[in-house]
Design a protein around this motif. Sequence first.
Motif, short mmCIF file in Angstrom:
data_model
loop_
_atom_site.label_atom_id
_atom_site.label_comp_id
_atom_site.label_asym_id
_atom_site.label_seq_id
_atom_site.Cartn_x
_atom_site.Cartn_y
_atom_site.Cartn_z
N ARG A 1 0.61 -0.77 -0.09
CA ARG A 1 0.07 -0.48 0.03
C ARG A 1 0.77 1.14 0.20
N GLN A 2 1.70 1.23 0.51
CA GLN A 2 2.29 3.01 1.20
C GLN A 2 3.41 2.75 -0.28
N SER A 3 3.26 1.60 -0.97
CA SER A 3 4.91 1.96 -2.22
C SER A 3 3.48 2.36 -3.63
N VAL A 4 2.53 1.69 -3.81
CA VAL A 4 1.43 2.37 -4.78
C VAL A 4 0.85 3.74 -3.84
N ALA A 5 0.78 4.13 -2.59
CA ALA A 5 0.35 5.18 -2.93
C ALA A 5 1.58 6.12 -2.82
N ASP A 6 2.77 5.77 -3.06
CA ASP A 6 4.20 6.65 -3.14
C ASP A 6 4.62 6.76 -4.89
N TYR A 7 4.04 5.87 -5.23
CA TYR A 7 4.28 5.66 -6.08
C TYR A 7 3.22 6.56 -7.66
#
Length: 185
Positions: A16-22
């Motif tokens: 989730r965090q990587s999705v949000a950051d990207y």
Amino acid sequence: MAIVKIIDENRTVTDRQSVADYLMTRGIRYEYWTPAHPVERDSPAEEILKAYEGEIERLKALGGYVTADVIDVNAQTPGLDSMLAKFNREHWHDEDEVRFIIHGHGLFHVRSKEGQVVPIEVEPGDLILLPKGTWHWFDLCADRQIRAIRLFQNPSGWTPHYTESGVDKNFQPICFGPSDISTQV
Ligand SMILES: [Fe+2]
């Protein structure tokens, strides 16, 4: 959890965090929401909206959204294919496209003004916010159903404007995750 394909780098992002950051680097907001109290995927719309009231109100304040509703689309929806045909060609809207997925799955493709296309598969718990003017198209996944909360600044601004680029035809409308498995919030 959402699944994002980063085509240029030949990799897939799922946490989730990587999705949000990207996605934030692409100007797209992603959040994962949990209900304030348990709700069923087929609970009445009012109950769904109540369970996510805190998140909805926070987002309304952030983006100037004035209304929220719940949309249901499934294989029994009359005129499903003609409805989907409006949104599976590249288009943009005069207002933000905000969707929180309650049930089912969907596949957004987003194209930057530089031409980069990012496929984003969404499932229950995912909130996605495409700012107004974002070039995108949308398909259902194999389960052919989606129930989602929508937020609007002005519902009349949600008419699609087509780019007629034809870029959408270069991408398979096929989801990546196990969308035939029933998921419940
Ligand atoms: Fe759209």
